[in-house]
Design a protein around this motif. Sequence first.
Motif, PDB file in Angstrom:
ATOM      1  N   ALA A  40       0.853  -1.189   0.000  1.00 28.41           N
ATOM      2  CA  ALA A  40       0.000   0.000   0.000  1.00 28.41           C
ATOM      3  C   ALA A  40       0.887   1.235   0.000  1.00 28.41           C
ATOM      4  CB  ALA A  40      -0.904  -0.003   1.215  1.00 28.41           C
ATOM      5  N   THR A  41       0.628   2.137  -0.948  1.00 31.30           N
ATOM      6  CA  THR A  41       1.407   3.369  -1.004  1.00 31.30           C
ATOM      7  C   THR A  41       0.770   4.388  -0.065  1.00 31.30           C
ATOM      8  OG1 THR A  41       0.096   4.128  -2.864  1.00 31.30           O
ATOM      9  CG2 THR A  41       2.146   2.992  -3.389  1.00 31.30           C
ATOM     10  N   PRO A  42       1.576   5.097   0.672  1.00 30.18           N
ATOM     11  CA  PRO A  42       1.009   6.089   1.585  1.00 30.18           C
ATOM     12  C   PRO A  42       0.390   7.237   0.791  1.00 30.18           C
ATOM     13  CG  PRO A  42       3.401   6.238   1.575  1.00 30.18           C
ATOM     14  CD  PRO A  42       3.030   5.038   0.745  1.00 30.18           C
ATOM     15  N   GLN A  43      -0.769   7.668   1.207  1.00 38.64           N
ATOM     16  CA  GLN A  43      -1.482   8.760   0.537  1.00 38.64           C
ATOM     17  C   GLN A  43      -0.953  10.096   1.033  1.00 38.64           C
ATOM     18  OE1 GLN A  43      -3.817   8.636  -1.860  1.00 38.64           O
ATOM     19  NE2 GLN A  43      -3.576   6.424  -1.966  1.00 38.64           N
ATOM     20  N   ARG A  44      -0.570  10.962   0.078  1.00 39.49           N
ATOM     21  CA  ARG A  44      -0.127  12.300   0.447  1.00 39.49           C
ATOM     22  C   ARG A  44      -1.330  13.208   0.522  1.00 39.49           C
ATOM     23  NH1 ARG A  44       4.346  14.481  -3.506  1.00 39.49           N
ATOM     24  NH2 ARG A  44       2.397  14.988  -4.485  1.00 39.49           N
ATOM     25  N   GLN A  45      -1.320  14.050   1.461  1.00 36.89           N
ATOM     26  CA  GLN A  45      -2.397  15.017   1.572  1.00 36.89           C
ATOM     27  C   GLN A  45      -2.047  16.212   0.697  1.00 36.89           C
ATOM     28  OE1 GLN A  45      -3.120  16.482   5.489  1.00 36.89           O
ATOM     29  NE2 GLN A  45      -4.985  17.541   4.897  1.00 36.89           N
ATOM     30  N   LEU A  46      -2.920  16.516  -0.256  1.00 37.36           N
ATOM     31  CA  LEU A  46      -2.676  17.625  -1.160  1.00 37.36           C
ATOM     32  C   LEU A  46      -3.287  18.894  -0.589  1.00 37.36           C
ATOM     33  CD1 LEU A  46      -3.505  15.883  -4.537  1.00 37.36           C
ATOM     34  CD2 LEU A  46      -1.272  16.275  -3.539  1.00 37.36           C
ATOM     35  N   GLN A  51      -0.371  23.474  -4.419  1.00 33.32           N
ATOM     36  CA  GLN A  51      -0.512  22.918  -5.762  1.00 33.32           C
ATOM     37  C   GLN A  51      -0.938  23.938  -6.811  1.00 33.32           C
ATOM     38  OE1 GLN A  51       0.391  19.803  -6.377  1.00 33.32           O
ATOM     39  NE2 GLN A  51       0.933  19.615  -4.220  1.00 33.32           N
TER      40      GLN A  51
END
Length: 127
Positions: A40-46, A51
């Motif tokens: 599982a890839t860690p989710q980055r908070q955008l 951005q």
Amino acid sequence: MWSAVLVEIIAVRVKHKPGRTCPREVKRKIRTFPTKPVVATPQRQLLPTSQIRIHPPAAGADLDAKARVKRARKIAHERFWWEHIQGWQQSGRTRAEYCRVEKLAPNSFDLWVNCLRHRLRKPQKRA
């Protein structure tokens, strides 16, 4: 003799393997084959502020300049063909002859005649 052999072949039923409904041999994916584990890839908070960047317009850049240039080219192109169409009508030649003499593409000329057909028609008098 051949017909007897064929009848015998057709009469013999194919033996099914247990648990299969289809008599054909169907190759299936072997589930026990080792594969790479799914990590599982860690989710980055955008963050919207990091951005999205808003840049001011370049100095002296006119947003409508491109639209004006495009419109001017379109008008010049239309005028070019309109003058040729008027010249064709006044010459009394056929379209093909006029295109050959003026070195125009007949397909393009026909397209523009159809495009500008509304201008070619004489206005009708309404009662």
